[in-house]
Design a protein around this motif. Structure first.
Motif, PDB file in Angstrom:
ATOM      1  N   ASP A   1      44.947  46.527  56.235  1.00 46.45           N
ATOM      2  CA  ASP A   1      43.599  46.959  55.899  1.00 46.45           C
ATOM      3  C   ASP A   1      42.875  45.902  55.073  1.00 46.45           C
ATOM      4  O   ASP A   1      42.881  45.918  53.854  1.00 46.45           O
ATOM      5  N   VAL A   2      42.280  44.942  55.772  1.00 47.01           N
ATOM      6  CA  VAL A   2      41.457  43.946  55.088  1.00 47.01           C
ATOM      7  C   VAL A   2      40.007  44.254  55.447  1.00 47.01           C
ATOM      8  O   VAL A   2      39.678  44.454  56.603  1.00 47.01           O
ATOM      9  N   PRO A   3      39.123  44.338  54.431  1.00 45.67           N
ATOM     10  CA  PRO A   3      37.738  44.679  54.741  1.00 45.67           C
ATOM     11  C   PRO A   3      37.105  43.653  55.683  1.00 45.67           C
ATOM     12  O   PRO A   3      37.334  42.452  55.552  1.00 45.67           O
ATOM     13  N   THR A   4      36.293  44.170  56.631  1.00 49.91           N
ATOM     14  CA  THR A   4      35.614  43.318  57.598  1.00 49.91           C
ATOM     15  C   THR A   4      34.808  42.218  56.915  1.00 49.91           C
ATOM     16  O   THR A   4      34.809  41.075  57.349  1.00 49.91           O
ATOM     17  N   ASP A   5      34.135  42.590  55.819  1.00 52.79           N
ATOM     18  CA  ASP A   5      33.278  41.623  55.135  1.00 52.79           C
ATOM     19  C   ASP A   5      34.054  40.392  54.704  1.00 52.79           C
ATOM     20  O   ASP A   5      33.566  39.267  54.805  1.00 52.79           O
ATOM     21  N   ILE A   6      35.285  40.608  54.223  1.00 58.91           N
ATOM     22  CA  ILE A   6      36.087  39.478  53.742  1.00 58.91           C
ATOM     23  C   ILE A   6      36.477  38.567  54.902  1.00 58.91           C
ATOM     24  O   ILE A   6      36.348  37.341  54.819  1.00 58.91           O
ATOM     25  N   ILE A   7      36.939  39.175  56.010  1.00 60.76           N
ATOM     26  CA  ILE A   7      37.364  38.372  57.152  1.00 60.76           C
ATOM     27  C   ILE A   7      36.185  37.565  57.703  1.00 60.76           C
ATOM     28  O   ILE A   7      36.322  36.397  58.068  1.00 60.76           O
ATOM     29  N   GLN A   8      35.006  38.216  57.739  1.00 58.03           N
ATOM     30  CA  GLN A   8      33.858  37.528  58.295  1.00 58.03           C
ATOM     31  C   GLN A   8      33.480  36.304  57.465  1.00 58.03           C
ATOM     32  O   GLN A   8      32.810  35.399  57.951  1.00 58.03           O
ATOM     33  N   MET A   9      33.895  36.277  56.203  1.00 64.55           N
ATOM     34  CA  MET A   9      33.576  35.132  55.353  1.00 64.55           C
ATOM     35  C   MET A   9      34.458  33.928  55.658  1.00 64.55           C
ATOM     36  O   MET A   9      34.083  32.784  55.372  1.00 64.55           O
ATOM     37  N   LEU A  10      35.641  34.189  56.231  1.00 61.86           N
ATOM     38  CA  LEU A  10      36.657  33.127  56.343  1.00 61.86           C
ATOM     39  C   LEU A  10      36.169  31.850  57.034  1.00 61.86           C
ATOM     40  O   LEU A  10      36.347  30.760  56.479  1.00 61.86           O
ATOM     41  N   PRO A  11      35.562  31.948  58.243  1.00 66.30           N
ATOM     42  CA  PRO A  11      35.191  30.681  58.885  1.00 66.30           C
ATOM     43  C   PRO A  11      34.217  29.859  58.048  1.00 66.30           C
ATOM     44  O   PRO A  11      34.307  28.619  58.019  1.00 66.30           O
ATOM     45  N   PHE A  12      33.314  30.542  57.350  1.00 65.02           N
ATOM     46  CA  PHE A  12      32.325  29.801  56.558  1.00 65.02           C
ATOM     47  C   PHE A  12      32.976  29.161  55.338  1.00 65.02           C
ATOM     48  O   PHE A  12      32.666  28.022  54.984  1.00 65.02           O
ATOM     49  N   VAL A  13      33.907  29.906  54.722  1.00 66.42           N
ATOM     50  CA  VAL A  13      34.649  29.319  53.601  1.00 66.42           C
ATOM     51  C   VAL A  13      35.399  28.086  54.077  1.00 66.42           C
ATOM     52  O   VAL A  13      35.368  27.032  53.432  1.00 66.42           O
ATOM     53  N   ALA A  14      36.030  28.214  55.254  1.00 71.66           N
ATOM     54  CA  ALA A  14      36.823  27.099  55.777  1.00 71.66           C
ATOM     55  C   ALA A  14      35.944  25.870  55.999  1.00 71.66           C
ATOM     56  O   ALA A  14      36.283  24.760  55.561  1.00 71.66           O
ATOM     57  N   VAL A  15      34.809  26.068  56.647  1.00 71.52           N
ATOM     58  CA  VAL A  15      33.965  24.905  56.953  1.00 71.52           C
ATOM     59  C   VAL A  15      33.393  24.299  55.673  1.00 71.52           C
ATOM     60  O   VAL A  15      33.344  23.070  55.529  1.00 71.52           O
ATOM     61  N   MET A  16      32.969  25.143  54.728  1.00 72.85           N
ATOM     62  CA  MET A  16      32.443  24.598  53.480  1.00 72.85           C
ATOM     63  C   MET A  16      33.521  23.791  52.756  1.00 72.85           C
ATOM     64  O   MET A  16      33.247  22.731  52.197  1.00 72.85           O
ATOM     65  N   ALA A  17      34.755  24.294  52.776  1.00 70.53           N
ATOM     66  CA  ALA A  17      35.846  23.583  52.109  1.00 70.53           C
ATOM     67  C   ALA A  17      36.087  22.236  52.778  1.00 70.53           C
ATOM     68  O   ALA A  17      36.252  21.211  52.102  1.00 70.53           O
ATOM     69  N   VAL A  18      36.070  22.231  54.111  1.00 66.56           N
ATOM     70  CA  VAL A  18      36.272  20.973  54.830  1.00 66.56           C
ATOM     71  C   VAL A  18      35.169  19.980  54.474  1.00 66.56           C
ATOM     72  O   VAL A  18      35.416  18.807  54.197  1.00 66.56           O
ATOM     73  N   LEU A  19      33.924  20.480  54.448  1.00 71.47           N
ATOM     74  CA  LEU A  19      32.804  19.600  54.125  1.00 71.47           C
ATOM     75  C   LEU A  19      32.942  19.030  52.727  1.00 71.47           C
ATOM     76  O   LEU A  19      32.655  17.863  52.466  1.00 71.47           O
ATOM     77  N   LEU A  20      33.415  19.876  51.804  1.00 68.04           N
ATOM     78  CA  LEU A  20      33.514  19.459  50.411  1.00 68.04           C
ATOM     79  C   LEU A  20      34.578  18.382  50.257  1.00 68.04           C
ATOM     80  O   LEU A  20      34.399  17.411  49.523  1.00 68.04           O
ATOM     81  N   VAL A  21      35.689  18.535  50.985  1.00 70.74           N
ATOM     82  CA  VAL A  21      36.790  17.589  50.845  1.00 70.74           C
ATOM     83  C   VAL A  21      36.539  16.333  51.675  1.00 70.74           C
ATOM     84  O   VAL A  21      36.651  15.212  51.181  1.00 70.74           O
ATOM     85  N   ALA A  22      36.144  16.538  52.930  1.00 70.41           N
ATOM     86  CA  ALA A  22      36.056  15.392  53.840  1.00 70.41           C
ATOM     87  C   ALA A  22      34.633  15.169  54.321  1.00 70.41           C
ATOM     88  O   ALA A  22      34.405  14.676  55.412  1.00 70.41           O
ATOM     89  N   GLY A  23      33.680  15.557  53.498  1.00 68.04           N
ATOM     90  CA  GLY A  23      32.302  15.500  53.962  1.00 68.04           C
ATOM     91  C   GLY A  23      31.806  14.084  54.172  1.00 68.04           C
ATOM     92  O   GLY A  23      32.001  13.213  53.339  1.00 68.04           O
ATOM     93  N   ARG A  24      31.189  13.884  55.308  1.00 64.88           N
ATOM     94  CA  ARG A  24      30.495  12.636  55.546  1.00 64.88           C
ATOM     95  C   ARG A  24      29.131  13.012  56.093  1.00 64.88           C
ATOM     96  O   ARG A  24      28.871  14.159  56.414  1.00 64.88           O
ATOM     97  N   LYS A  25      28.287  12.032  56.219  1.00 66.16           N
ATOM     98  CA  LYS A  25      26.951  12.344  56.713  1.00 66.16           C
ATOM     99  C   LYS A  25      27.019  12.915  58.124  1.00 66.16           C
ATOM    100  O   LYS A  25      27.630  12.322  58.996  1.00 66.16           O
ATOM    101  N   ALA A  26      26.410  14.103  58.295  1.00 63.16           N
ATOM    102  CA  ALA A  26      26.305  14.645  59.642  1.00 63.16           C
ATOM    103  C   ALA A  26      25.185  13.884  60.328  1.00 63.16           C
ATOM    104  O   ALA A  26      24.044  13.960  59.927  1.00 63.16           O
ATOM    105  N   ARG A  27      25.558  13.106  61.357  1.00 59.71           N
ATOM    106  CA  ARG A  27      24.528  12.285  61.978  1.00 59.71           C
ATOM    107  C   ARG A  27      23.673  13.138  62.897  1.00 59.71           C
ATOM    108  O   ARG A  27      24.143  13.736  63.839  1.00 59.71           O
TER     109      ARG A  27
END
Lengths: 359, 311
Positions: free
Chosen positions: B271-297
């Motif tokens: 039983d994981v709330p839908t709201d939390i799961i829906q956040m996961l992809p965005f958290v993942a991408v933001m984390a990737v950008l923060l760690v390995a962010g380069r200019k999006a051309r």
């Protein structure tokens, strides 16, 4: 129309008033056009358009309670418009206003009803607004840093933070800030007596005044101060700004802090002035509809006030008309879409005409 | 927990990932074409909804799911044609028009649904899967990935097609030029407006297919506002992909996995709330950008209307 007739008709008026009248005229045509076109849609749905728009005008602009609802709704909308004007003038496309609004709203709704039991009401209201500004600014921090120091496009990051914030705020309402005294998933409710004061014995929330003061202050800051000029230089040409010795990263952070902070404040004013609590999955998506209005106002604070009033009256009026005539409320979306497109067409046409005159 | 991972559960999980990925893939690929040509297409949420409605309506009225997909593509293209008219031909602000078209499509499809289906709620028949000989015999992967509706294979086949289109064809080069240096394209004797119009119409078609997939294959019904941000995720995917169709596919798989994880976990009794799961992809991408962010051309002329002779 030739140049002479233009000069004759507007001869005695001061230029600023003339410009305001021209803008009002440019909005009137699209409004009528949008009403005619969406009236045709109503005919298809076998609803009398005159009845419908009669109710829209009566509720949105004429009846005292309707006008008060229109003016109350303007408060948060003006703050969102101010938030976007700062960002857009500085060339930063903050499209995450809805999440900034919701985060501000949720934290204030969680905090104010508890604090009001211990502190004087005025202090709670002032502190709540400060809290919402800080929360909004924090929510805008990550896109700001990524933009300032990594050069990552803020449209992507603010859109992602928007989805994130909408989900997070509803999760917070359900799981963390839920009112233990009710089974409905919502925050505690701020008693009506402890909300922002109403104006002059009416039902209009003083949130309207906050909105007006802030948007005028923002307009003044962007057009009349050195700081505003710096931001506009960054917006017009970041490379030139760097050459002029401006610290573009720091200014970027400042813009995001102000813009997202005002987004949060809009949420606080909606809660403190009008709603009193946040229900789970509540998202009025105000920022999303304010974005095109701010563009159409060409980032001008005065014009934005006019458009926000128009949009607010249309929203309040349509909700009532839809209820009375059993038209689904989705119909308002069609009217708004037509209005936006026609306003954009008129704006473009006026710009072309100005350009032709200039040559 | 060991009892959880039965074959049937894993097959359902993988199948759910594919079903959630296809609309995102189509939306991302569609947006990518517009962005390459220099049009920031904020209206794709509206195109997708119109595609979902058009697809459902035609499939329901004709009884043929393939005709439904055609209807979805046309629905998306109608919104695309409006976008092309207002933004490419008339040079109106792309963000204003994009948001207006999304709001308009939300309103129109919800009204049409209210008038036609709100008392009936008809369901469509299920599209017959097409097992791929050989591959569909593999345990677990076979039934989950290679016994799917034919449209699923077609959607994934678009990825190599687009790689080839962008890299090896003249049309791909012209699209790129329309976004990066429209004046150069104009000088070469190719109409910028024509290329951009083609790009926006193609976007409408693909995104319309994506919407039709949602209503015809994934849900079997049309529900107002059913695209639920899929189009906006498509914008994010296209921007993150920096012009590469394979990256769009990768991103769509990540987001699709997270979107389908909610249902899978709920089926499994976690039983994981839908709201939390829906956040996961965005958290993942933001984390990737923060760690390995380069200019999006992004294309140089993205978002700017092309006016000949203007600098």
């Amino acid at each position: 129309m030739t140049t002479e007739t233009t000069n004759l008709t507007s001869g005695g008026l001061p230029p600023r008033l003339r410009a305001a009248l021209a803008t009002a005229g440019l909005s009137l045509g699209p409004m009528i056009g949008a009403f005619v076109l969406s009236g045709l849609v109503l005919l298809l749905m076998k609803v009398n358009p005159f009845d419908y728009y009669g109710y829209v005008f009566q509720r949105g602009l004429l009846s005292p309670s309707g006008v008060q609802a229109t003016l109350t709704r303007m408060g948060p909308l003006l703050l969102l418009a101010a938030s976007l004007i700062v960002a857009f003038r500085a060339g930063l496309w903050n499209l995450g206003g809805d999440a900034q609004f919701l985060m501000g709203a949720v934290f204030v709704a969680a905090w104010a009803p508890l604090m009001v039991q211990h502190l004087p009401v005025w202090l709670v209201l002032v502190l709540s607004m400060l809290v919402s500004v800080v929360i909004g600014a924090i929510w805008g921090l990550l896109p700001a840093i990524l933009r300032a120091y990594q050069g990552i496009n803020e449209i992507i990051t603010t859109l992602m933070m928007n989805f994130l914030g909408i989900s997070l705020s509803s999760a917070l309402v359900k799981l963390v800030f839920a009112d233990p005294d009710t089974t409905v998933p919502q925050t505690r409710t701020l008693p009506v007596g402890d909300r922002l004061p109403v104006l002059f014995g009416s039902n209009v929330s003083s949130g309207l005044v906050i909105g007006l003061v802030v948007i005028l202050a923002v307009h003044w800051m962007m057009t009349r101060t050195a700081f505003g000029l710096k931001l506009r230089v960054v917006g017009a040409n970041p490379e030139a700004a760097t050459h002029a010795g401006l610290s573009v990263p720091k200014l970027t952070l400042a813009v995001f802090a102000i813009s997202a902070g005002l987004g949060g404040l809009a949420g606080a004013v909606a809660i403190l002035g009008q709603y009193g609590n946040v229900r789970a999955d509540w998202n009025p998506a105000y920022a999303f509809t304010i974005v095109p209005l701010v563009f159409l106002a060409r980032f001008n604070g005065y014009a934005a006030i006019g458009y926000v009033f128009l949009f607010s009256a249309l929203g309040i009026g349509s909700e009532s008309a839809a209820r009375r005539l059993d038209v689904p409320n989705y119909f308002t979306l069609v009217t708004v879409a037509l209005l936006l497109v026609l306003l954009a067409v008129t704006e473009r046409w006026a710009a072309l005409r100005r350009a032709r005159k200039g040559v | 927990m060991s009892g959880l991972f039965t074959d049937a559960f894993i097959i359902a999980l993988l199948a759910g990932v594919v079903a959630a990925t296809v609309p995102l893939l189509l939306a991302g690929l569609g947006e990518q074409i517009s962005e390459k040509a220099g049009v920031l297409n904020i209206g794709i949420e509206g195109m997708m909804l119109m595609g979902a409605y058009g697809g459902f309506y035609v499939a329901w009225a004709s009884g043929n799911l393939w005709l439904g997909f055609l209807g979805g593509g046309i629905g998306g293209m109608v919104v695309g044609a409006l976008m092309a008219l207002f933004c490419v031909r008339m040079g109106l602000n792309q963000i204003v028009v994009g948001i207006a078209l999304t709001l308009g499509a939300e309103g129109v499809t919800a009204l049409l649904h209210y008038e036609q289906f709100s008392r009936l709620y008809p369901r469509l028949s299920v599209m017959a899967p097409l097992p791929i000989p050989g591959l569909s015999q593999i345990p677990i992967v076979g039934p989950a990935l290679f016994t799917r509706e034919p449209v699923v294979y077609l959607a994934f086949a678009l990825v190599p097609l687009f790689v080839w289109l962008f890299r090896r064809t003249q049309l791909g080069l012209m699209l790129q030029a329309a976004g990066d240096k429209p004046a150069a394209l104009d000088t070469a004797g190719v109409s910028v407006l024509k290329i951009r119009t083609i790009a926006v119409l193609a976007t409408g078609l693909l995104v319309g297919f994506g919407g039709a997939f949602l209503s015809i294959v994934a849900a079997g019904v049309f529900v107002p506002f059913m695209t639920h941000g899929n189009g906006f995720i498509g914008i994010v995917l296209a921007m993150l992909a920096r012009g590469r169709p394979t990256w769009v596919m990768g991103g769509a798989l990540v987001f699709g996995t997270c979107l389908s994880a909610t249902t899978a976990l709920q089926v499994a009794g976690v039983d994981v709330p839908t709201d939390i799961i829906q956040m996961l992809p965005f958290v993942a991408v933001m984390a990737v950008l923060l760690v390995a962010g380069r200019k999006a051309r992004l294309p140089a002329a993205l978002g700017a209307a092309y006016v000949r002779g203007e600098r």
